[in-house]
Design an enzyme around this catalytic site. Sequence first.
Site, mmCIF file in Angstrom:
data_model
loop_
_atom_site.group_PDB
_atom_site.id
_atom_site.type_symbol
_atom_site.label_atom_id
_atom_site.label_comp_id
_atom_site.label_asym_id
_atom_site.label_seq_id
_atom_site.Cartn_x
_atom_site.Cartn_y
_atom_site.Cartn_z
ATOM 1 N N SER A 1 0.800 -1.229 0.000
ATOM 2 C CA SER A 1 0.000 0.000 0.000
ATOM 3 C C SER A 1 0.832 1.278 0.000
ATOM 4 O O SER A 1 0.797 2.073 0.953
ATOM 5 C CB SER A 1 -0.951 -0.037 1.190
ATOM 6 O OG SER A 1 -1.668 -1.228 1.137
ATOM 7 N N ARG B 1 7.531 6.539 -4.063
ATOM 8 C CA ARG B 1 8.096 7.031 -2.809
ATOM 9 C C ARG B 1 7.428 6.316 -1.654
ATOM 10 O O ARG B 1 6.290 5.859 -1.768
ATOM 11 C CB ARG B 1 7.886 8.544 -2.669
ATOM 12 C CG ARG B 1 6.492 8.985 -2.330
ATOM 13 C CD ARG B 1 6.262 10.432 -2.668
ATOM 14 N NE ARG B 1 6.152 10.618 -4.101
ATOM 15 C CZ ARG B 1 5.019 10.419 -4.791
ATOM 16 N NH1 ARG B 1 3.932 10.037 -4.184
ATOM 17 N NH2 ARG B 1 4.965 10.608 -6.086
ATOM 18 N N ASP C 1 -4.082 -1.304 -1.339
ATOM 19 C CA ASP C 1 -5.174 -1.655 -0.412
ATOM 20 C C ASP C 1 -6.521 -1.081 -0.849
ATOM 21 O O ASP C 1 -7.571 -1.689 -0.635
ATOM 22 C CB ASP C 1 -4.849 -1.250 1.047
ATOM 23 C CG ASP C 1 -4.366 0.184 1.197
ATOM 24 O OD1 ASP C 1 -4.288 0.905 0.190
ATOM 25 O OD2 ASP C 1 -4.045 0.583 2.334
HETATM 26 C C1 BGC Z 1 -0.318 5.141 0.377
HETATM 27 C C2 BGC Z 1 -1.418 4.485 -0.426
HETATM 28 C C3 BGC Z 1 -2.336 3.717 0.494
HETATM 29 C C4 BGC Z 1 -2.818 4.601 1.637
HETATM 30 C C5 BGC Z 1 -3.698 3.848 2.615
HETATM 31 C C6 BGC Z 1 -0.891 5.945 1.527
HETATM 32 O O1 BGC Z 1 0.134 6.446 2.312
HETATM 33 O O2 BGC Z 1 0.457 5.983 -0.448
HETATM 34 O O3 BGC Z 1 -0.870 3.605 -1.392
HETATM 35 O O4 BGC Z 1 -3.432 3.264 -0.248
HETATM 36 O O5 BGC Z 1 -1.710 5.118 2.335
HETATM 37 O O6 BGC Z 1 -3.046 2.768 3.182
#
Ligand code: BGC
Length: 494
Positions: A153, A168, A206
Amino acid sequence: MGGITIVLGSMADMPVDLKEQMNKIEELFVVPTAKLKHITDHFVAELERGLSEEGGTIPMIPTWCMAFPDGNETGSYLALDMGGTNLRVCEVTLTEEKGEFDIIQSKYRMPEELKTGSAEELWGYVADCLQQFIEYHHEDEKLDHLPLGFTFSYPVSQEAIDHGVLQRWTKGFDVEGVEGQDVVPGFTKALEERGVPIKLAALVNDTTGTMIASAYTNTSIKIGCIFGTGCNAAYMEECGAIPKLAHMNLDPKLPMAINCEWGAFDNEHKVLPRTKYDIVIDKESPRPGQQSFEKMVAGLYLGEIFRLVLLDLHKGNECHFFEKQNIGKLDKPYSLDAGFLASIEEDRFENLQDTGDLFLEKLGITCTKPELELIRRLAELIGTRAARLTACGVSAICKHKKWDEVHVGADGSVFTKYPHFKVRQAQALKEILDWPAKYGKGKGDPVEVMPAEDGSGVGAALIAALTVKRVQQGQLAGIRDSDAILQMAPKNAR
Ligand code: BGC
């Protein structure tokens, strides 16, 4: 002023200096309807810019998850979720009965040191957990038919569903040597070194997992959101509406799940009502300048915003706050989490006794009654601002897609545990989207955010299943290692 304000107790007996500070804080944190609408309009433009060839700050990542499940998927799949606190491994068996599944799962702790360690250590640990899972549940079996959906995620650019280059780290992760790299080879190498017979079929965000898992049981769900440690959304787009994919000549009618990565919204600081506290959070974070929206709404930051305001009140000379108290513990960055704020908002007593006890136990601070009142109001303001701002993102997707009526599957600790979050968010949606006063009597709201099904378990497994299905049908767009996936296909996959 828009929104709901729930004020227990009374500010009437607050000393004048504290009251003045309280008013200033109110002004900083309240986001009125007109501002919400303005933010939403900019959000729509930014979502669209993200889809365009030119690109923008919101990444709008095509994930190559190109269908909703129809309920007839079958077979066993592994799902792995590398979260901030836990690592979860599931084996999901999609059964012959439409839309049904069995699941077994194990949880492993995600050691804090790994978040700032080396890539090898990280992948090594993840592979060890998978190995343990396989050894425990499939002792002495020869396994060669378990494709994996890996919920990772973080923002990854995906040219294919079974690959992803990490743009990142977010949410406080800072593992060296992974940004700018494809995360799959490092992960695969660690599995191979341990002889773990697993093949990654899909790298899943996610939010996409949440959308797909929810749509499996409720076909009116078209958006998946996470309101947790981080914050983000995914929705189903049509390939023809993604100008940056035009060169691939995909069938314009084909669906494509977009991982918005909306945490990056307004990194240019054009519309979000950032306070000096938000600016400090950003500056002190491992990635300044990134995830501007996320830093105002996600669970990782809510306690820290609160802590910074309290410290400022104490250290400034405009009011007496925590006078003669030892604020050593409060002075520690990230010492308060969103759960701390939630407990304050859940205080059962008019005299805020729970909050007083909490401050004494956790921080060694004895609060006066007016201080407690300010503390409570501040928690409400921060929690309410977060809920209201997230409604801008949801509304923006709806406006972009011209969806007047849609269901959103949502998960994450803030959504499931933070008091009043859902009500505050629903209220803001109503203000932004101007629903007719008497919208469909007895129906829910036209845009309704509802608790999601298990996205990183069932969702990731379903996406792995959908990928296998695509390979079997010869639809290979956005799938790199189709031969390996085919070999891994569960014998009863459909
Ligand atoms: C991430 C996402 C993720 C979200 C929730 C963010 O910091 O960049 O990819 O879906 O958090 O977990």
